[in-house]
Design a protein around this motif. Sequence first.
Motif, PDB file in Angstrom:
ATOM      1  N   GLN A 141      58.305  58.278  61.103  1.00 10.72           N
ATOM      2  CA  GLN A 141      59.163  57.096  61.149  1.00 10.72           C
ATOM      3  C   GLN A 141      58.243  55.876  61.139  1.00 10.72           C
ATOM      4  OE1 GLN A 141      63.286  57.697  62.394  1.00 10.72           O
ATOM      5  NE2 GLN A 141      62.242  58.421  60.582  1.00 10.72           N
ATOM      6  N   TYR A 142      58.815  54.707  60.860  1.00 10.92           N
ATOM      7  CA  TYR A 142      58.019  53.484  60.933  1.00 10.92           C
ATOM      8  C   TYR A 142      58.846  52.382  61.566  1.00 10.92           C
ATOM      9  CZ  TYR A 142      60.482  51.720  56.736  1.00 10.92           C
ATOM     10  OH  TYR A 142      61.420  51.274  55.841  1.00 10.92           O
ATOM     11  N   TYR A 244      59.172  48.500  70.997  1.00 12.72           N
ATOM     12  CA  TYR A 244      59.320  48.979  69.633  1.00 12.72           C
ATOM     13  C   TYR A 244      60.749  48.792  69.126  1.00 12.72           C
ATOM     14  CZ  TYR A 244      54.950  51.144  71.112  1.00 12.72           C
ATOM     15  OH  TYR A 244      53.695  51.359  71.613  1.00 12.72           O
ATOM     16  N   SER A 245      60.856  48.489  67.849  1.00 13.83           N
ATOM     17  CA  SER A 245      62.112  48.053  67.244  1.00 13.83           C
ATOM     18  C   SER A 245      63.276  49.000  67.480  1.00 13.83           C
ATOM     19  CB  SER A 245      61.910  47.837  65.738  1.00 13.83           C
ATOM     20  OG  SER A 245      61.325  48.975  65.121  1.00 13.83           O
ATOM     21  N   GLY A 246      63.115  50.283  67.173  1.00 17.53           N
ATOM     22  CA  GLY A 246      64.237  51.198  67.275  1.00 17.53           C
ATOM     23  C   GLY A 246      64.783  51.328  68.680  1.00 17.53           C
ATOM     24  N   ASN A 247      63.883  51.496  69.650  1.00 17.06           N
ATOM     25  CA  ASN A 247      64.327  51.595  71.045  1.00 17.06           C
ATOM     26  C   ASN A 247      65.076  50.347  71.472  1.00 17.06           C
ATOM     27  OD1 ASN A 247      62.450  53.752  70.760  1.00 17.06           O
ATOM     28  ND2 ASN A 247      62.227  53.825  72.971  1.00 17.06           N
ATOM     29  N   TYR A 310      67.069  54.938  65.192  1.00 19.79           N
ATOM     30  CA  TYR A 310      67.129  53.609  64.577  1.00 19.79           C
ATOM     31  C   TYR A 310      65.763  53.039  64.206  1.00 19.79           C
ATOM     32  CZ  TYR A 310      72.150  52.805  64.833  1.00 19.79           C
ATOM     33  OH  TYR A 310      73.511  52.880  64.614  1.00 19.79           O
ATOM     34  N   TYR A 311      64.857  53.922  63.818  1.00 15.68           N
ATOM     35  CA  TYR A 311      63.599  53.455  63.230  1.00 15.68           C
ATOM     36  C   TYR A 311      63.681  53.583  61.718  1.00 15.68           C
ATOM     37  CZ  TYR A 311      61.397  53.026  67.782  1.00 15.68           C
ATOM     38  OH  TYR A 311      61.084  52.623  69.054  1.00 15.68           O
ATOM     39  N   GLY A 312      62.707  52.999  61.028  1.00 14.90           N
ATOM     40  CA  GLY A 312      62.691  53.072  59.583  1.00 14.90           C
ATOM     41  C   GLY A 312      62.392  54.484  59.110  1.00 14.90           C
ATOM     42  N   SER A 313      63.086  54.932  58.076  1.00 12.99           N
ATOM     43  CA  SER A 313      62.878  56.279  57.551  1.00 12.99           C
ATOM     44  C   SER A 313      61.996  56.242  56.310  1.00 12.99           C
ATOM     45  CB  SER A 313      64.204  56.939  57.187  1.00 12.99           C
ATOM     46  OG  SER A 313      63.964  58.202  56.574  1.00 12.99           O
ATOM     47  N   TYR A 332      65.193  47.415  57.935  1.00  9.28           N
ATOM     48  CA  TYR A 332      63.772  47.666  57.661  1.00  9.28           C
ATOM     49  C   TYR A 332      63.384  47.407  56.211  1.00  9.28           C
ATOM     50  CZ  TYR A 332      63.518  49.833  62.269  1.00  9.28           C
ATOM     51  OH  TYR A 332      63.536  50.064  63.626  1.00  9.28           O
ATOM     52  N   ALA A 333      64.310  46.875  55.420  1.00  9.36           N
ATOM     53  CA  ALA A 333      64.092  46.748  53.976  1.00  9.36           C
ATOM     54  C   ALA A 333      62.863  45.920  53.619  1.00  9.36           C
ATOM     55  CB  ALA A 333      65.332  46.159  53.315  1.00  9.36           C
ATOM     56  N   ASP A 334      62.568  44.892  54.414  1.00  9.64           N
ATOM     57  CA  ASP A 334      61.475  43.978  54.059  1.00  9.64           C
ATOM     58  C   ASP A 334      60.195  44.237  54.861  1.00  9.64           C
ATOM     59  OD1 ASP A 334      63.193  42.663  52.283  1.00  9.64           O
ATOM     60  OD2 ASP A 334      63.934  41.335  53.856  1.00  9.64           O
ATOM     61  N   THR A 335      60.159  45.335  55.603  1.00 10.01           N
ATOM     62  CA  THR A 335      59.020  45.571  56.494  1.00 10.01           C
ATOM     63  C   THR A 335      57.698  45.633  55.741  1.00 10.01           C
ATOM     64  OG1 THR A 335      60.473  46.807  57.982  1.00 10.01           O
ATOM     65  CG2 THR A 335      58.109  47.093  58.281  1.00 10.01           C
ATOM     66  N   PHE A 336      57.691  46.274  54.586  1.00 13.94           N
ATOM     67  CA  PHE A 336      56.444  46.458  53.843  1.00 13.94           C
ATOM     68  C   PHE A 336      55.956  45.178  53.187  1.00 13.94           C
ATOM     69  CE2 PHE A 336      57.136  50.895  54.482  1.00 13.94           C
ATOM     70  CZ  PHE A 336      55.899  51.510  54.280  1.00 13.94           C
ATOM     71  N   THR A 337      56.816  44.197  53.035  1.00 17.37           N
ATOM     72  CA  THR A 337      56.431  42.972  52.325  1.00 17.37           C
ATOM     73  C   THR A 337      56.382  41.739  53.210  1.00 17.37           C
ATOM     74  OG1 THR A 337      58.744  42.635  51.673  1.00 17.37           O
ATOM     75  CG2 THR A 337      57.332  43.840  50.139  1.00 17.37           C
ATOM     76  N   ALA A 338      56.776  41.848  54.463  1.00 17.57           N
ATOM     77  CA  ALA A 338      56.786  40.688  55.360  1.00 17.57           C
ATOM     78  C   ALA A 338      55.368  40.164  55.573  1.00 17.57           C
ATOM     79  CB  ALA A 338      57.417  41.054  56.695  1.00 17.57           C
TER      80      ALA A 338
END
Length: 363
Positions: A141-142, A244-247, A310-313, A332-338
Motif C-alpha cells: 500500500q502507499y 499516516y493518511s489511511g488511519n 483506506y490507503y492507496g492501492s 490518492y490520485a495525485d500522490t505521485f505528482t504532488a
Amino acid sequence: MRKTSRSAASLVVVALLLTSCGGSDSGADAAACELDQVDGDLKFYNWSEYIDPELITAFEEQYGVDVTEDFYESNEAMLAQLQSGAIYDLIVPSDYMVGIMIEEGLLHQINDEAVPNVANLDPKFNELPYDPGPEYSAAYQYGTTGLGVNVSVVGEDFTPSWGLIFDPELTADFPGGVSVLNDPREAMGAALKYLGYSLNDTDLDHLAAARDLIVAAKDGIATFDSDQYDEALVNGEVAVSHGYSGNMIVAIGEAENPDDYQYVLPEEGATFWIDNMTVPTAAESPCTAFTFMNYLLDAENGATLTNWNYYGSPNKASIDAGLIEQEVVDFYADTFTAENLEIIEDTGDYEINFTDYLAEAKS
C-alpha cells in the motif's frame, strides 16, 4: 486493531488448489516454492491496523495454516528485531528500508513462479529506485504522512504547517497537546521540513537543529506514538496528531463528529511512502509467505485490503475492475505528482543519526 463497529468489506475468495512443500517443516528453499504451496504457519510482522482481519481468517481457512501477526512502530524497530534474531516469514518495510535490507542481504528474491499476481501491480511500481525491477519486494500500500487536526480546538482558519506540532506558542493553547510519530525518519523528517530542509538532508548541523526544535516543543507534545495516534485525536486526548493518511481518514470517518477533524499535508512539504511485502532470508515458511503475498495481490483481495484501511492501492487490476471505493482512488490520485511530497531515501551510514537524534530529543 480497528474498531469492530466498522462494517467489514465483502470478501470474495477464489478457490485454489492447496499443495504442500513439506508440511510443517521449516527452512524450505524459497527459490523452489511453487504456486499455492505452503510449508508451515505464517509469522507476519506488520504495521498495526493495516490489514482486514477477515482477509487473514479466510487465508487460514483456505490454506490450512495459522497466521500470527506481530506489530512494529517503525522501520528501524523492525530491522532491529530481525538483526537480533527474531524470525518472521513476511514483513512490510517501507521504501528506503527495503533498500537497506537488500544491501544487508536480509531478503529473499521474489519467486515469480509462486507470485504471478505481481502482474496486477501498476507498472509505475516497477520503476522505484530502492528495488528496481522489482526483485525483492512487491508493493503493499502507499500513502502520505501528515497531520490530523481537531478544528473545533485549533480553529477553522489554521495554517496547515508542521508548526502545529513544533511551535510552542501554538501548542500551548491546545488542550491535551499534540502527538508525534515515534519513528526516527518521520519525526526528524517533519522537523527538518519545518526548518526548510529535505527529509533526506545529511548535514549534521541541520539534524541537530531539528532535534533542538523537538526538544523546545516537548512541553506541548503529549506523546510519541505510532499506534494509537488516530484514536487519541478523535477521542479528544490531543488536538493535533502526526500520522499516516489511511488511519487518519478511517478514524475521522468513524468519529462522532467527523466535521470537527481534518487530515492535512503541511505547506512545508510531507512524506510520500510506499510499503512493500518482503520475505526475510531467515523465514521458516517462505513458501507460505509467497502464497500469502500472491493472495493479497489478487484483484478482489487487494481491493478488500484497500477498502478496509483506506490507503492507496498499487493494484491496477483492482482499480481497473472498479473494485476499490472511488473516493479512495480519487484521494490518492495525485500522490505521485504532488510537488510538495518527498519519499524517504536510504542515507547509508548516516541513517543511524536519525535514530540517535530522536532518542536524544525524547530523553
